[in-house]
Design a protein around this motif. Structure first.
Motif, PDB file in Angstrom:
ATOM      1  N   GLU A   1       0.830  -1.211   0.000  1.00 11.75           N
ATOM      2  CA  GLU A   1       0.000   0.000   0.000  1.00 11.75           C
ATOM      3  C   GLU A   1       0.865   1.263   0.000  1.00 11.75           C
ATOM      4  O   GLU A   1       0.570   2.226  -0.702  1.00 11.75           O
ATOM      5  CB  GLU A   1      -0.953   0.010   1.199  1.00 11.75           C
ATOM      6  CG  GLU A   1      -1.965  -1.108   1.196  1.00 11.75           C
ATOM      7  CD  GLU A   1      -2.946  -1.032   0.044  1.00 11.75           C
ATOM      8  OE1 GLU A   1      -3.246   0.077  -0.423  1.00 11.75           O
ATOM      9  OE2 GLU A   1      -3.404  -2.099  -0.384  1.00 11.75           O
ATOM     10  N   ILE A   2       1.906   1.261   0.796  1.00 14.59           N
ATOM     11  CA  ILE A   2       2.806   2.418   0.835  1.00 14.59           C
ATOM     12  C   ILE A   2       3.483   2.603  -0.512  1.00 14.59           C
ATOM     13  O   ILE A   2       3.561   3.720  -1.029  1.00 14.59           O
ATOM     14  CB  ILE A   2       3.838   2.278   1.979  1.00 14.59           C
ATOM     15  CG1 ILE A   2       3.133   2.391   3.331  1.00 14.59           C
ATOM     16  CG2 ILE A   2       4.940   3.330   1.851  1.00 14.59           C
ATOM     17  CD1 ILE A   2       4.011   2.071   4.523  1.00 14.59           C
ATOM     18  N   ASP A   3       3.973   1.513  -1.095  1.00 15.07           N
ATOM     19  CA  ASP A   3       4.607   1.594  -2.407  1.00 15.07           C
ATOM     20  C   ASP A   3       3.644   2.128  -3.460  1.00 15.07           C
ATOM     21  O   ASP A   3       4.032   2.952  -4.304  1.00 15.07           O
ATOM     22  CB  ASP A   3       5.144   0.225  -2.843  1.00 15.07           C
ATOM     23  CG  ASP A   3       6.344  -0.215  -2.015  1.00 15.07           C
ATOM     24  OD1 ASP A   3       6.981   0.650  -1.367  1.00 15.07           O
ATOM     25  OD2 ASP A   3       6.637  -1.420  -2.023  1.00 15.07           O
ATOM     26  N   ASP A   4       2.401   1.678  -3.425  1.00 16.25           N
ATOM     27  CA  ASP A   4       1.396   2.181  -4.368  1.00 16.25           C
ATOM     28  C   ASP A   4       1.175   3.675  -4.185  1.00 16.25           C
ATOM     29  O   ASP A   4       1.081   4.424  -5.155  1.00 16.25           O
ATOM     30  CB  ASP A   4       0.062   1.445  -4.203  1.00 16.25           C
ATOM     31  CG  ASP A   4       0.087   0.036  -4.742  1.00 16.25           C
ATOM     32  OD1 ASP A   4       1.031  -0.309  -5.492  1.00 16.25           O
ATOM     33  OD2 ASP A   4      -0.848  -0.727  -4.421  1.00 16.25           O
ATOM     34  N   PHE A   5       1.102   4.129  -2.928  1.00 12.80           N
ATOM     35  CA  PHE A   5       0.909   5.549  -2.658  1.00 12.80           C
ATOM     36  C   PHE A   5       2.096   6.374  -3.149  1.00 12.80           C
ATOM     37  O   PHE A   5       1.921   7.433  -3.751  1.00 12.80           O
ATOM     38  CB  PHE A   5       0.681   5.786  -1.170  1.00 12.80           C
ATOM     39  CG  PHE A   5       0.525   7.232  -0.812  1.00 12.80           C
ATOM     40  CD1 PHE A   5      -0.626   7.919  -1.162  1.00 12.80           C
ATOM     41  CD2 PHE A   5       1.535   7.913  -0.153  1.00 12.80           C
ATOM     42  CE1 PHE A   5      -0.775   9.265  -0.854  1.00 12.80           C
ATOM     43  CE2 PHE A   5       1.395   9.250   0.167  1.00 12.80           C
ATOM     44  CZ  PHE A   5       0.239   9.927  -0.187  1.00 12.80           C
TER      45      PHE A   5
ATOM     46  N   GLY B   1       4.494  10.089  -7.295  1.00 15.85           N
ATOM     47  CA  GLY B   1       5.372  10.340  -8.443  1.00 15.85           C
ATOM     48  C   GLY B   1       4.578  10.630  -9.696  1.00 15.85           C
ATOM     49  O   GLY B   1       4.912  11.533 -10.470  1.00 15.85           O
ATOM     50  N   TYR B   2       3.494   9.900  -9.882  1.00 12.86           N
ATOM     51  CA  TYR B   2       2.623  10.105 -11.040  1.00 12.86           C
ATOM     52  C   TYR B   2       1.982  11.489 -11.012  1.00 12.86           C
ATOM     53  O   TYR B   2       1.829  12.135 -12.037  1.00 12.86           O
ATOM     54  CB  TYR B   2       1.546   9.014 -11.043  1.00 12.86           C
ATOM     55  CG  TYR B   2       0.440   9.231 -12.037  1.00 12.86           C
ATOM     56  CD1 TYR B   2       0.641   8.973 -13.390  1.00 12.86           C
ATOM     57  CD2 TYR B   2      -0.816   9.682 -11.628  1.00 12.86           C
ATOM     58  CE1 TYR B   2      -0.371   9.176 -14.309  1.00 12.86           C
ATOM     59  CE2 TYR B   2      -1.831   9.891 -12.530  1.00 12.86           C
ATOM     60  CZ  TYR B   2      -1.608   9.641 -13.873  1.00 12.86           C
ATOM     61  OH  TYR B   2      -2.610   9.853 -14.786  1.00 12.86           O
ATOM     62  N   LYS B   3       1.633  11.965  -9.819  1.00 16.05           N
ATOM     63  CA  LYS B   3       0.988  13.266  -9.675  1.00 16.05           C
ATOM     64  C   LYS B   3       1.988  14.420  -9.738  1.00 16.05           C
ATOM     65  O   LYS B   3       1.609  15.576  -9.666  1.00 16.05           O
ATOM     66  CB  LYS B   3       0.208  13.347  -8.357  1.00 16.05           C
ATOM     67  CG  LYS B   3      -0.997  12.440  -8.295  1.00 16.05           C
ATOM     68  CD  LYS B   3      -2.009  12.743  -9.371  1.00 16.05           C
ATOM     69  CE  LYS B   3      -2.921  13.843  -8.937  1.00 16.05           C
ATOM     70  NZ  LYS B   3      -3.965  14.148  -9.890  1.00 16.05           N
ATOM     71  N   GLY B   4       3.273  14.110  -9.857  1.00 11.81           N
ATOM     72  CA  GLY B   4       4.285  15.145 -10.030  1.00 11.81           C
ATOM     73  C   GLY B   4       4.853  15.723  -8.750  1.00 11.81           C
ATOM     74  O   GLY B   4       5.438  16.801  -8.758  1.00 11.81           O
ATOM     75  N   ARG B   5       4.693  15.016  -7.646  1.00  8.29           N
ATOM     76  CA  ARG B   5       5.277  15.484  -6.391  1.00  8.29           C
ATOM     77  C   ARG B   5       6.800  15.381  -6.499  1.00  8.29           C
ATOM     78  O   ARG B   5       7.336  14.533  -7.193  1.00  8.29           O
ATOM     79  CB  ARG B   5       4.794  14.647  -5.207  1.00  8.29           C
ATOM     80  CG  ARG B   5       3.308  14.555  -5.021  1.00  8.29           C
ATOM     81  CD  ARG B   5       2.696  15.884  -4.634  1.00  8.29           C
ATOM     82  NE  ARG B   5       1.316  15.761  -4.234  1.00  8.29           N
ATOM     83  CZ  ARG B   5       0.288  15.984  -5.054  1.00  8.29           C
ATOM     84  NH1 ARG B   5       0.497  16.314  -6.295  1.00  8.29           N
ATOM     85  NH2 ARG B   5      -0.944  15.866  -4.625  1.00  8.29           N
TER      86      ARG B   5
ATOM     87  N   TYR C   1       7.721  13.039  -1.606  1.00  5.36           N
ATOM     88  CA  TYR C   1       7.240  11.669  -1.413  1.00  5.36           C
ATOM     89  C   TYR C   1       8.228  10.814  -0.634  1.00  5.36           C
ATOM     90  O   TYR C   1       7.843   9.825  -0.021  1.00  5.36           O
ATOM     91  CB  TYR C   1       6.714  11.003  -2.678  1.00  5.36           C
ATOM     92  CG  TYR C   1       7.631  10.779  -3.853  1.00  5.36           C
ATOM     93  CD1 TYR C   1       8.521   9.719  -3.879  1.00  5.36           C
ATOM     94  CD2 TYR C   1       7.554  11.587  -4.983  1.00  5.36           C
ATOM     95  CE1 TYR C   1       9.329   9.479  -4.965  1.00  5.36           C
ATOM     96  CE2 TYR C   1       8.346  11.349  -6.090  1.00  5.36           C
ATOM     97  CZ  TYR C   1       9.234  10.296  -6.079  1.00  5.36           C
ATOM     98  OH  TYR C   1      10.024  10.062  -7.166  1.00  5.36           O
ATOM     99  N   GLY C   2       9.487  11.231  -0.590  1.00  2.00           N
ATOM    100  CA  GLY C   2      10.431  10.553   0.297  1.00  2.00           C
ATOM    101  C   GLY C   2      10.058  10.772   1.755  1.00  2.00           C
ATOM    102  O   GLY C   2      10.121   9.868   2.578  1.00  2.00           O
TER     103      GLY C   2
END
Length: 40
Positions: A7-11, A16-20, A25-26
């Protein structure tokens, strides 16, 4: 790999997909993993 890890990996992938930024995200990942450790 436990469900929480998946779940954490998916989030993190979603962030990353949303451009953070990698720093953002780290930070999210570190915090979420600490929460999981605390809850165990």
């Amino acid at each position: 790999m436990e469900k929480n890890d998946i779940e954490i990996d998916d989030f993190i992938n979603y962030c990353g997909y949303k451009g953070r930024s990698k720093k953002t995200y780290g930070s999210y990942e570190k915090t979420l993993r600490l929460v999981v450790i605390y809850l165990r």
